[in-house]
Enzyme design. Structure first.
Site, PDB file in Angstrom:
ATOM      1  N   GLY A   1      11.817 -18.009   5.721  1.00 37.67           N
ATOM      2  CA  GLY A   1      12.073 -18.539   4.392  1.00 37.67           C
ATOM      3  C   GLY A   1      12.906 -19.793   4.475  1.00 37.67           C
ATOM      4  O   GLY A   1      12.999 -20.433   5.521  1.00 37.67           O
TER       5      GLY A   1
ATOM      6  N   ASP B   1      11.459 -26.612  -4.164  1.00 38.25           N
ATOM      7  CA  ASP B   1      10.730 -26.465  -2.897  1.00 38.25           C
ATOM      8  C   ASP B   1       9.377 -25.797  -3.143  1.00 38.25           C
ATOM      9  O   ASP B   1       8.995 -24.876  -2.431  1.00 38.25           O
ATOM     10  CB  ASP B   1      11.564 -25.662  -1.895  1.00 38.25           C
ATOM     11  CG  ASP B   1      11.093 -25.873  -0.454  1.00 38.25           C
ATOM     12  OD1 ASP B   1      10.401 -26.884  -0.190  1.00 38.25           O
ATOM     13  OD2 ASP B   1      11.417 -25.037   0.405  1.00 38.25           O
TER      14      ASP B   1
ATOM     15  N   GLY C   1       7.643 -14.020   8.503  1.00 32.98           N
ATOM     16  CA  GLY C   1       7.705 -15.476   8.482  1.00 32.98           C
ATOM     17  C   GLY C   1       9.126 -15.931   8.293  1.00 32.98           C
ATOM     18  O   GLY C   1      10.071 -15.149   8.411  1.00 32.98           O
TER      19      GLY C   1
END
Length: 468
Positions: free
Chosen positions: A153, A268, A151
């Site tokens: 980051g 985040d 994925g």
């Protein structure tokens, strides 16, 4: 691209028609403002059709239009070519500069480690973490094989890898080597190297000053993200039962409390950054946007950064980052655990695109059940129903627009433990007694309406907070 840019650039439209006549008829039905010609791809061959003229024959007007158009397009093409040439030249200079910066950073880290004399498997360390060479990480990821991508980051693509010593790792590779990325790299190394918590992802190390690129090496967390299990590739398996979701909330809150005690704001927090191991235990990840936050300050002034749908509205308006910004983001995460809905969805009604706004409205109007994931047993299990309603109330407090009306992460964690244990966890006397509630309507009747940023009224769940 957004639709305005697409309209400015122009685009090609393809129609499917059973024959040439239908092709011509479809084009005639379109308002031909700019189009001067079109092509019909027929079974026998392709036919060029000129608008306003006969097949393949140009009238004088069209010849002029096409000639002028060609000249303009040609000039435009030359301008674009020159632009991209200069841009490429500048990019090469920028890359060389950022590469030098990245090497300088690595050199700086290495020199500090050499001075301290720290060793780990015979290698020097960066802020106490292992030093890796680019070559060994390249080989560990099979030369950054796209099939090994896990994925993306905060500022790079993450790859699965296996080190020489047999450890499975996640290797984060920067998108590009510019100054901002180098700063985020340094930020993440400095923060993660000093943290030890069972619900935070562990940083194994990073690349050395000899590396071609800046790379971060983490422990590999095998079970994907919470977002994957709520509505992604793992959602169809239905593994996230309510007890697991409840535990995810508790462990994530525990990690955030630890960060805040360590004077760090994550900035985040979202379900994509909450990883799960094989036993569904939480590992909070991605510290590229995190900020060290000394407690002798009430806030840090900084331009808002984060993910749409999770960003504290007061931070967005006032540019003042506090630990309560994480509390707001975590409130969104709790609503996601309850509903399995994404934080932002443009296919929903315009007043409900933002999940936080939708949840505030539903809870205020005693309609939380309308957004609860139907697979959780809300209607069939009274115990689950009571816990979901209690978490909804807690999320409501976290999502208040004014930071002063939100609980601290310590209070959030204690409340979640109380909910998880059916009201038996009573380390906080001001926490509402969940077990004494007969149904969800009683709890929701006690929920105050959304409060304005300048309100002086405090909610039931909130105690005075001096940290900010």
């Amino acid at each position: 691209m957004n639709y305005i840019d697409i309209l400015k650039m122009g685009f090609v439209i393809n129609w499917t028609a059973p024959d040439c006549q239908h092709c011509e008829k479809m084009v005639e039905d379109v308002d031909l403002i700019i189009i001067s010609s079109y092509i019909c791809f027929c079974k026998d061959k392709s036919y060029l059709k000129i608008c306003g003229g006969e097949d393949g024959k140009l009238n004088v007007k069209n010849k002029i239009v096409i000639a002028v158009g060609s000249a303009v397009i040609g000039a435009f093409a030359v301008i674009i070519a020159i632009y991209f040439y200069k841009r490429r030249k500048n990019t090469n200079k920028s890359y060389a500069k950022s590469y030098a910066q990245s090497r300088s950073l690595s050199s700086e880290l290495t020199s500090k480690d050499l001075e301290s004399g720290s060793q780990y498997f015979g290698r020097s360390q960066n802020f106490g973490v292992q030093h890796f060479t680019y070559k060994e990480l390249e080989e560990a990821t099979n030369y950054f094989d796209p099939s090994k991508e896990l994925g993306e980051g905060g500022f790079g693509t993450v790859y699965y890898g296996k080190l020489y010593d047999g450890r499975s790792v996640a290797v984060k590779r920067l998108f590009e080597n510019n100054y901002k990325r180098v700063e985020q790299f340094k930020n993440e190394v400095e923060i993660l190297a000093s943290l030890v918590h069972p619900n935070l992802v562990s940083l194994y190390g990073c690349t050395s000053r000899h590396s071609r690129e800046l790379l971060l090496v983490y422990e590999y967390v095998s079970n994907g993200t919470v977002a994957d299990h709520l509505r992604g590739k793992e959602a169809k398996h239905g593994k996230l039962t309510w007890p697991i979701r409840m535990n995810i909330a508790v462990e994530t809150a525990s990690a955030l409390k630890y960060l805040h005690i360590s004077e760090i704001i994550h900035r985040d927090i979202k379900t994509n950054n909450i990883l799960l191991d094989a036993h569904f235990h939480v590992k909070v990840a991605d510290f590229g946007l995190s900020r060290l936050f000394p407690y002798d300050q009430t806030h840090v002034s900084t331009a808002p950064q984060g993910t749409p749908g999770y960003v504290d509205p007061e931070y967005h308006q006032c540019y003042q980052l506090t630990d309560k910004s994480d509390v707001y983001s975590f409130g969104v995460v709790m609503i996601e655990l309850i509903s399995s809905l994404p934080a932002v969805d443009i296919t929903r009604h315009r007043h409900e695109i933002n999940l936080a706004s939708m949840a505030l409205n539903r809870i205020q109007n005693q309609a939380l059940h309308e957004i609860v994931d139907p697979t959780l047993g809300f209607e069939s299990d009274s115990k689950v129903k009571k816990m979901i309603v209690a978490m909804g109330e807690l999320a409501f407090q976290c999502l208040q627009s004014s930071k002063d009306m939100r609980p601290s992460m310590d209070e959030v964690l204690e409340s979640l433990k109380d909910i998880q244990n059916g009201g038996k966890h009573k380390s906080q006397p001001e926490v509402m007694d969940i077990s004494s509630l007969s149904d969800d309507a009683v709890l929701l009747n006690n929920v105050p309406p959304p409060l304005s940023p300048d309100s002086n009224v405090r909610s039931n769940y909130t105690t005075p907070n001096t940290s900010g």
